[in-house]
Design a protein around this motif. Structure first.
Motif, mmCIF file in Angstrom:
data_model
loop_
_atom_site.group_PDB
_atom_site.id
_atom_site.type_symbol
_atom_site.label_atom_id
_atom_site.label_comp_id
_atom_site.label_asym_id
_atom_site.label_seq_id
_atom_site.Cartn_x
_atom_site.Cartn_y
_atom_site.Cartn_z
ATOM 1 N N GLY A 10 0.801 -1.219 0.000
ATOM 2 C CA GLY A 10 0.000 0.000 0.000
ATOM 3 C C GLY A 10 0.830 1.264 0.000
ATOM 4 O O GLY A 10 0.385 2.315 -0.499
ATOM 5 N N GLU A 11 2.067 1.185 0.532
ATOM 6 C CA GLU A 11 2.919 2.373 0.563
ATOM 7 C C GLU A 11 3.323 2.830 -0.838
ATOM 8 O O GLU A 11 3.670 3.998 -1.038
ATOM 9 C CB GLU A 11 4.167 2.109 1.405
ATOM 10 N N LEU A 12 3.293 1.916 -1.794
ATOM 11 C CA LEU A 12 3.590 2.309 -3.173
ATOM 12 C C LEU A 12 2.456 3.121 -3.787
ATOM 13 O O LEU A 12 2.669 3.900 -4.708
ATOM 14 C CB LEU A 12 3.833 1.061 -4.040
ATOM 15 N N LEU A 13 1.245 2.890 -3.285
ATOM 16 C CA LEU A 13 0.053 3.502 -3.877
ATOM 17 C C LEU A 13 -0.488 4.664 -3.062
ATOM 18 O O LEU A 13 -1.034 5.624 -3.627
ATOM 19 C CB LEU A 13 -1.053 2.449 -4.032
ATOM 20 N N ASP A 14 -0.365 4.579 -1.741
ATOM 21 C CA ASP A 14 -0.987 5.576 -0.869
ATOM 22 C C ASP A 14 -0.465 6.981 -1.158
ATOM 23 O O ASP A 14 0.747 7.207 -1.279
ATOM 24 C CB ASP A 14 -0.725 5.239 0.604
ATOM 25 N N GLY A 15 -1.394 7.900 -1.300
ATOM 26 C CA GLY A 15 -1.023 9.292 -1.522
ATOM 27 C C GLY A 15 -0.672 9.621 -2.957
ATOM 28 O O GLY A 15 -0.413 10.792 -3.279
ATOM 29 N N GLN A 16 -0.648 8.612 -3.814
ATOM 30 C CA GLN A 16 -0.321 8.859 -5.220
ATOM 31 C C GLN A 16 -1.593 9.234 -5.989
ATOM 32 O O GLN A 16 -2.675 8.748 -5.691
ATOM 33 C CB GLN A 16 0.326 7.621 -5.858
ATOM 34 N N PRO A 17 -1.475 10.071 -6.994
ATOM 35 C CA PRO A 17 -2.673 10.503 -7.739
ATOM 36 C C PRO A 17 -3.223 9.399 -8.641
ATOM 37 O O PRO A 17 -2.485 8.523 -9.098
ATOM 38 C CB PRO A 17 -2.159 11.683 -8.570
ATOM 39 N N ASP A 18 -4.537 9.485 -8.877
ATOM 40 C CA ASP A 18 -5.190 8.553 -9.806
ATOM 41 C C ASP A 18 -4.953 8.942 -11.261
ATOM 42 O O ASP A 18 -5.222 8.152 -12.173
ATOM 43 C CB ASP A 18 -6.711 8.540 -9.573
ATOM 44 N N SER A 19 -4.477 10.140 -11.481
ATOM 45 C CA SER A 19 -4.372 10.668 -12.841
ATOM 46 C C SER A 19 -3.282 9.955 -13.632
ATOM 47 O O SER A 19 -2.341 9.380 -13.073
ATOM 48 C CB SER A 19 -4.065 12.162 -12.789
ATOM 49 N N ALA A 20 -3.404 10.013 -14.950
ATOM 50 C CA ALA A 20 -2.418 9.389 -15.831
ATOM 51 C C ALA A 20 -1.055 10.033 -15.624
ATOM 52 O O ALA A 20 -0.947 11.251 -15.458
ATOM 53 C CB ALA A 20 -2.848 9.535 -17.283
ATOM 54 N N PRO A 21 -0.002 9.240 -15.634
ATOM 55 C CA PRO A 21 1.346 9.801 -15.445
ATOM 56 C C PRO A 21 1.787 10.589 -16.667
ATOM 57 O O PRO A 21 1.283 10.396 -17.778
ATOM 58 C CB PRO A 21 2.210 8.548 -15.258
ATOM 59 N N ALA A 22 2.736 11.467 -16.462
ATOM 60 C CA ALA A 22 3.332 12.195 -17.579
ATOM 61 C C ALA A 22 4.301 11.282 -18.329
ATOM 62 O O ALA A 22 4.719 10.244 -17.821
ATOM 63 C CB ALA A 22 4.063 13.426 -17.044
ATOM 64 N N ASP A 23 4.634 11.696 -19.541
ATOM 65 C CA ASP A 23 5.637 10.971 -20.338
ATOM 66 C C ASP A 23 5.293 9.488 -20.473
ATOM 67 O O ASP A 23 6.149 8.623 -20.273
ATOM 68 C CB ASP A 23 7.028 11.129 -19.729
ATOM 69 N N ARG A 24 4.048 9.218 -20.829
ATOM 70 C CA ARG A 24 3.634 7.822 -21.005
ATOM 71 C C ARG A 24 4.335 7.229 -22.220
ATOM 72 O O ARG A 24 4.390 7.831 -23.289
ATOM 73 C CB ARG A 24 2.116 7.719 -21.175
ATOM 74 N N THR A 25 4.882 6.021 -22.048
ATOM 75 C CA THR A 25 5.600 5.352 -23.133
ATOM 76 C C THR A 25 5.505 3.842 -22.925
ATOM 77 O O THR A 25 5.472 3.368 -21.787
ATOM 78 C CB THR A 25 7.076 5.820 -23.179
ATOM 79 N N LEU A 26 5.455 3.115 -24.018
ATOM 80 C CA LEU A 26 5.190 1.689 -23.962
ATOM 81 C C LEU A 26 6.331 0.915 -23.299
ATOM 82 O O LEU A 26 7.499 1.129 -23.611
ATOM 83 C CB LEU A 26 4.956 1.147 -25.376
ATOM 84 N N GLY A 27 5.984 0.043 -22.378
ATOM 85 C CA GLY A 27 6.938 -0.874 -21.746
ATOM 86 C C GLY A 27 6.623 -2.300 -22.138
ATOM 87 O O GLY A 27 5.653 -2.567 -22.854
ATOM 88 N N TRP A 28 7.446 -3.250 -21.688
ATOM 89 C CA TRP A 28 7.292 -4.656 -22.054
ATOM 90 C C TRP A 28 7.344 -5.549 -20.817
ATOM 91 O O TRP A 28 7.803 -5.142 -19.750
ATOM 92 C CB TRP A 28 8.413 -5.112 -22.976
#
Length: 519
Positions: free
Chosen positions: A144-162
Motif C-alpha cells: 500500500g505504501e507504493l500507492l498511498d497518496g499517489q494521484p489517480d491521474s495518468a502519469p506524464a511521459d507515457r511510453t510503452l513498456g514490455w
C-alpha cells in the motif's frame, strides 16, 4: 460500442471512455471496474517513479493470480518499464538470480511467498526500501505504501513498456528475453492485436478465463491482450477442474488458455459432474506448452466442440496455430504459421528443407527481434539469419502445416512446464556422494512426464534407499518442487562415450518401453 465507431485502442483509453464497465473478476469474486483498475495502475506508476524507477528500468513480482499482478502489468506497459514476472514456485536462490540478473530495482511479493522472496532479496542485495509485500512479510514494506497518496491521474511521459520473461536453456540458468522499447505512446501499438491470429475479436461479448499462473509468458500475454481489446477477465488463483467449469458456466466465458494436463483432469471428472455445467459459451479453448495425446484431444473436441484449438510457439516469439477443423483433417499437426510469423525447417548444415523432410524447426517474427539479457552468445546461437530455434524436430507438409516428431530430447515437460535437466544434474553433482548424475523425464499418467534421476555413487558411498532419500532432500533445498526428482535410481557406471558424452537415450529407454513418448 457501435459498429461504425472503432473502439479506443488499449485499456487506458477504454477506461477513460467507459470507467464503469466491469473488466475484472478477482479470484475471490470481487468485481473491478475499468476506472478502478485504471486508477490503481496509475498510482503504481507514480509510486514506482517515486521509488526511483525510470524508463528502461525493471521491477520484479512474485505474485499469485490477482489484481496486483494485472496492475503491475498495466503500470509497466504505460511507463516504459520492464515487468519481470517470477515463477512463485521457485526457491530463494532461484528468485535471487532473476532479480539480480534483470537488474530489478523493486521487488513486489505476496505474503504467501514471503520466506523465499526475503531470501532472494537478501541474496540479490536489494535494499529493504525497495521491497514491497502484498500482506504481511518481514523485511518488506506494505504494498500500500507504493500507492498511498499517489494521484489517480495518468502519469506524464507515457511510453510503452514490455514484459521481460525469463526462460531456461539447456545450461540450466534462466535468461531474460529482452525486447527493445519502441519509445512510442502505448496507444501507438495495436495492443492485443495478436489475438486476431486465433479469430478472437475486440469486445464482442468476450470473457477471458485465466486458469493458469500469470507468470507464464503466454498466460499473461493472453490476459493482457484480452484486457486491451475490451474483454472481461475472470481470474482463477488455484485451478481445479470443477472450479473451472463452474466459472465458465457462471460468467459465460468465451476463451481461455490451457495445457493438456488440464484437459486430462477435466476428462477424469465423473460424467454427471461434467454434465452439470454449461460450457457452450466457450469459443476458443486454446492449448499449448506441451504435446497433447491424440485420444485426449479427440475427447475434448467431442465434449467442447470446435473451440478446442492448438498453437506451437516459444517465449522468444513466432509460432503456428491449428483450429479443431485443421487438426481433425491433419491429426497431429500443431498448425500453420501465424500471419506475423514464419516457419522453416533446416538440416544440420543450415540448408532449408523442402516439404515432408524432417529437420530442426526454426521460427521468426515479422514484427521484430529479441535478445537474451546479458547473454549475447546465447542470442547468436541456434540462429540462421533472422530465424531462431528452440531445438524441436519436425517437418512441414505441402500445405505448410507443421508436425513435430521430436523435441529438445533432454527437456522434460511436466504438466505443461518446461524443466531443464542440466540444472537438476548440477544440483545433484553438488552432493559429495554423487560421482555422476543424469535427469530425464519418465511417463506419468497425469502430468505427462515426471523427473527421474539416475546417479553413480562416489567412492565410499552405498547406493540404496537412505542415499536416495538424502539426495531428494538435498534437491528440495536447492530447486523448486516441480524440478525436483521424484525418485532416484543408481548405476555403478554411467554410460558415456570416450569423449564424455552421456548416452541419455540409453538411460531413458527402459522407462518408456512399450510406451510412445508423445511429441
Amino acid at each position: 460500442m457501435t459498429k461504425d465507431v472503432p473502439p479506443p485502442n488499449g485499456f487506458w483509453a477504454q477506461a477513460a471512455a467507459d470507467p464503469d464497465r466491469t473488466v475484472l473478476i478477482a479470484p475471490d469474486g470481487e468485481e473491478w471496474t475499468a476506472g478502478r483498475l485504471h486508477a490503481a495502475g496509475n498510482r503504481l506508476v507514480h509510486g514506482l517513479r517515486a521509488a526511483g524507477l525510470e524508463r528502461g528500468d525493471a521491477f520484479a513480482v512474485v505474485l499469485p493470480n490477482g489484481v496486483e499482478f494485472l496492475t503491475a502489468y498495466l503500470a509497466a506497459s504505460q511507463a516504459g518499464l520492464y515487468l519481470v514476472p517470477v515463477n512463485h514456485h521457485l526457491v530463494g536462490p532461484e528468485i535471487a538470480w532473476i532479480v539480480a540478473d534483470s537488474g530489478a530495482k523493486v521487488l513486489i511479493a505476496h505474503e504467501r511467498f514471503a520466506a523465499a522472496a526475503r531470501q532472494a532479496a537478501d541474496e540479490a542485495e536489494l535494499p529493504e526500501a525497495r521491497r514491497y509485500a502484498v500482506g504481511a512479510a518481514p523485511g518488506f514494506r506494505p504494498y500500500g505504501e507504493l500507492l498511498d497518496g499517489q494521484p489517480d491521474s495518468a502519469p506524464a511521459d507515457r511510453t510503452l513498456g514490455w514484459v521481460m520473461n525469463y526462460t531456461s536453456g539447456t545450461t540450466g540458468r534462466p535468461r531474460g528475453i529482452r525486447r527493445p522499447l519502441p519509445g512510442t505512446a502505448p496507444e501507438d501499438a495495436y495492443l492485443g492485436g495478436f489475438l486476431a491470429i486465433f479469430g478472437i475479436k475486440p469486445f464482442d461479448g468476450n470473457v477471458h478465463l485465466v486458469c493458469s499462473p500469470l507468470y507464464h509468458t503466454a498466460v499473461l500475454q493472453f490476459a493482457g491482450a484480452s484486457l486491451h481489446i475490451g474483454h472481461r477477465i475472470v481470474l482463477m488463483d488455484k485451478w481445479t477442474p470443477e472450479g473451472m467449469l463452474a466459472l465458465m458456466d457462471e460468467h459465460r466465458c468465451t476463451h481461455t488458455h490451457m495445457v493438456p494436463t488440464q484437459f486430462h483432469r477435466l476428462l477424469a471428472l465423473p460424467a454427471q459432474t461434467r454434465a452439470a455445467y454449461d460450457v457452450r459459451a466457450m469459443r476458443h479453448a486454446i492449448h499449448g506448452a506441451a504435446p497433447c495425446p491424440d485420444h485426449v484431444k479427440r475427447a475434448m473436441i467431442d465434449w467442447w466442440g470446435g473451440c478446442v484449438e492448438e498453437y506451437y510457439a516459444a517465449s522468444e516469439g513466432g509460432g503456428a496455430f491449428a483450429t479443431a477443423e485443421d487438426w481433425l483433417k491433419k491429426p497431429g499437426t500443431v498448425g500453420r504459421a501465424w500471419p506475423i510469423s514464419e516457419l522453416a525447417v533446416f538440416d544440420d548444415d543450415g540448408n532449408r528443407l523442402p516439404a515432408g523432410e524432417l529437420g530442426t524447426v526454426y521460427m521468426k517474427m515479422t514484427t521484430g527481434g529479441f535478445r537474451y539479457h546479458k547473454d549475447e552468445d546465447k542470442t547468436r546461437k541456434n540462429r540462421i539469419g533472422d530465424f531462431f530455434t528452440v531445438g524441436d524436430l519436425g517437418y512441414l507438409d505441402e500445405d505448410g502445416f507443421l508436425f513435430l516428431r521430436d523435441r529438445k530430447i533432454d527437456m522434460i515437460i511436466s504438466g505443461g512446464v518446461n524443466i531443464y535437466p542440466a540444472e537438476i544434474e548440477a544440483a545433484l553433482l553438488a552432493h559429495p556422494a554423487v560421482a555422476d548424475a543424469a535427469a530425464f523425464g519418465i511417463p506419468h499418467d497425469d502430468w505427462g512426464e515426471e523427473v527421474k534421476a539416475v546417479v553413480e555413487p562416489a567412492d565410499g558411498h552405498r547406493a540404496g534407499p537412505a542415499l536416495a532419500a538424502d539426495l531428494l532432500a538435498h534437491c528440495a533445498r536447492r530447486l523448486a518442487g516441480y524440478k525436483c526428482p521424484k525418485s532416484v535410481d543408481f548405476l555403478a557406471v554411467m554410460p558415456r562415450d570416450p569423449n564424455g558424452k552421456l548416452y541419455k537415450r540409453r538411460l531413458r529407454a527402459p522407462y518408456w518401453e512399450g510406451r510412445e513418448r508423445t511429441v
